[in-house]
Design an enzyme around this catalytic site. Structure first.
Site, mmCIF file in Angstrom:
data_model
loop_
_atom_site.group_PDB
_atom_site.id
_atom_site.type_symbol
_atom_site.label_atom_id
_atom_site.label_comp_id
_atom_site.label_asym_id
_atom_site.label_seq_id
_atom_site.Cartn_x
_atom_site.Cartn_y
_atom_site.Cartn_z
ATOM 1 N N ARG A 299 -12.239 1.831 29.800
ATOM 2 C CA ARG A 299 -11.643 3.104 30.188
ATOM 3 C C ARG A 299 -12.522 3.867 31.163
ATOM 4 N NH1 ARG A 299 -8.156 3.999 25.376
ATOM 5 N NH2 ARG A 299 -7.044 5.960 25.528
ATOM 6 N N ARG B 44 -5.350 13.952 28.159
ATOM 7 C CA ARG B 44 -5.549 12.496 28.127
ATOM 8 C C ARG B 44 -5.083 11.859 29.436
ATOM 9 N NH1 ARG B 44 -2.262 10.849 23.201
ATOM 10 N NH2 ARG B 44 -3.081 8.754 23.501
ATOM 11 N N ARG C 61 0.159 11.764 15.650
ATOM 12 C CA ARG C 61 -1.281 11.672 15.883
ATOM 13 C C ARG C 61 -1.767 13.006 16.438
ATOM 14 N NH1 ARG C 61 -2.257 6.288 19.447
ATOM 15 N NH2 ARG C 61 -3.693 7.722 20.452
ATOM 16 N N LYS D 263 1.174 0.000 25.711
ATOM 17 C CA LYS D 263 0.194 -1.084 25.553
ATOM 18 C C LYS D 263 0.186 -1.621 24.112
ATOM 19 C CE LYS D 263 -3.406 1.323 26.968
ATOM 20 N NZ LYS D 263 -2.790 2.647 27.256
ATOM 21 N N ARG E 111 6.396 10.515 19.847
ATOM 22 C CA ARG E 111 5.824 9.377 19.121
ATOM 23 C C ARG E 111 5.348 9.800 17.726
ATOM 24 N NH1 ARG E 111 1.150 5.667 21.750
ATOM 25 N NH2 ARG E 111 -0.220 7.438 21.426
HETATM 26 P P1 AMP Z 1 -5.762 5.158 22.409
HETATM 27 O O1 AMP Z 1 -5.183 4.859 21.073
HETATM 28 O O2 AMP Z 1 -6.147 3.931 23.172
HETATM 29 O O3 AMP Z 1 -4.945 6.117 23.216
HETATM 30 O O4 AMP Z 1 -7.177 5.911 22.129
HETATM 31 C C1 AMP Z 1 -7.218 7.127 21.407
HETATM 32 C C2 AMP Z 1 -8.528 7.836 21.679
HETATM 33 O O5 AMP Z 1 -9.636 7.031 21.244
HETATM 34 C C3 AMP Z 1 -8.832 8.157 23.136
HETATM 35 O O6 AMP Z 1 -8.177 9.340 23.591
HETATM 36 C C4 AMP Z 1 -10.346 8.301 23.093
HETATM 37 O O7 AMP Z 1 -10.753 9.527 22.505
HETATM 38 C C5 AMP Z 1 -10.742 7.185 22.134
HETATM 39 N N1 AMP Z 1 -10.934 5.893 22.849
HETATM 40 C C6 AMP Z 1 -10.188 4.771 22.702
HETATM 41 N N2 AMP Z 1 -10.642 3.783 23.495
HETATM 42 C C7 AMP Z 1 -11.701 4.305 24.163
HETATM 43 C C8 AMP Z 1 -12.590 3.791 25.151
HETATM 44 N N3 AMP Z 1 -12.480 2.538 25.632
HETATM 45 N N4 AMP Z 1 -13.582 4.615 25.605
HETATM 46 C C9 AMP Z 1 -13.729 5.861 25.139
HETATM 47 N N5 AMP Z 1 -12.907 6.424 24.230
HETATM 48 C C10 AMP Z 1 -11.906 5.657 23.727
#
Ligand code: AMP
Length: 217
Positions: free
Chosen positions: A91, A174, A163, A13, A130
């Site tokens: 989410r 996740r 990360r 994404k 990654r």
């Molecule tokens: P991402 O970079 O989108 O994979 O997000 C990394 C982490 O940020 C996720 O595993 C969650 O802990 C938190 N996070 C990101 N977006 C959301 C969301 N819309 N709702 C809740 N937690 C989020």
């Protein structure tokens, strides 16, 4: 044009959003990037969410909704943008419903949902390899696209690290969270008749970008 980019962690994404935002003049809103930036800056929000991010669980709906409200308002105020592209939001069903409420208040709408389909095994391989620049957030992959100098960003010279939530134990959590809480949102958009474009995200980056562009044309 307002878009939602949908798909499991590691489906590409962020990579696709970085390309599509120029092409369609959209604000790229990644709640994950915004939360990680708050952690790096050490703000109150950052301290609050740090452990949750590292565990792969979700932060609370009200926290991310506030980020989205600000980002959508910023986009509306910028005449050079033609809309927004949400990456990593919504989410949960609660977030999807709250976004619907926000858009109804403003007379806005989601024009399309783009779903990047990548199977679990491929996603685990991608996320394990990654690496991300802490400064400019450029994304590398140790097998397919490593930085030229180990640990240093090609673009800005910043440190390239794994990360904390890309470590093996967290990846699997996740993906489970995605299946349980996020994937069901697609049915909600289907029943709301939002156009949904499913794209095979397992192909080369360029091919995926072209497929998305074709779908949105
Ligand atoms: P991402 O970079 O989108 O994979 O997000 C990394 C982490 O940020 C996720 O595993 C969650 O802990 C938190 N996070 C990101 N977006 C959301 C969301 N819309 N709702 C809740 N937690 C989020």
């Amino acid at each position: 044009m307002n878009l939602v980019l949908f798909g499991p962690p590691g489906s590409g994404k962020g990579t696709q959003a970085a390309r599509l935002k120029e092409r369609f003049a959209l604000e790229h809103v990644s709640t994950g990037d915004l939360l990680r930036a708050a952690v790096v800056e050490g703000t109150g929000l950052g301290r609050k969410v740090q452990d949750i991010l590292a565990s792969g669980e979700l932060v609370s709906d009200d926290v991310v909704l506030e980020l989205i409200r600000e980002a959508v308002a910023k986009t509306e105020a910028n005449p050079s943008l033609r809309g927004w592209m949400l990456d990593g939001f919504p989410r949960t069903m609660g977030q999807a419903q709250a976004l619907g409420g926000l858009l109804r208040e403003q007379g806005g709408r989601i024009d399309a949902v783009v779903v990047l389909e990548v199977d679990r095994k491929a996603v685990i391989e991608r996320l394990s390899a990654r690496r991300t620049c802490v400064e400019c957030r450029a994304v590398y992959n140790l097998t397919g696209n490593p930085p030229r100098q180990e640990g240093k960003c090609d673009r800005c010279g910043g440190n390239v690290i794994q990360r904390s939530d890309d470590e093996p134990a967290t990846i699997s959590n996740r993906l489970d969270v995605y299946e349980a809480q996020t994937r069901p949102i697609l049915e909600y958009y289907e029943s709301d008749r939002v156009p949904i474009h499913r794209v095979d995200g397992g192909r080369r980056v360029d091919e995926v970008t072209s497929a998305i562009e074709d779908a949105l044309r």
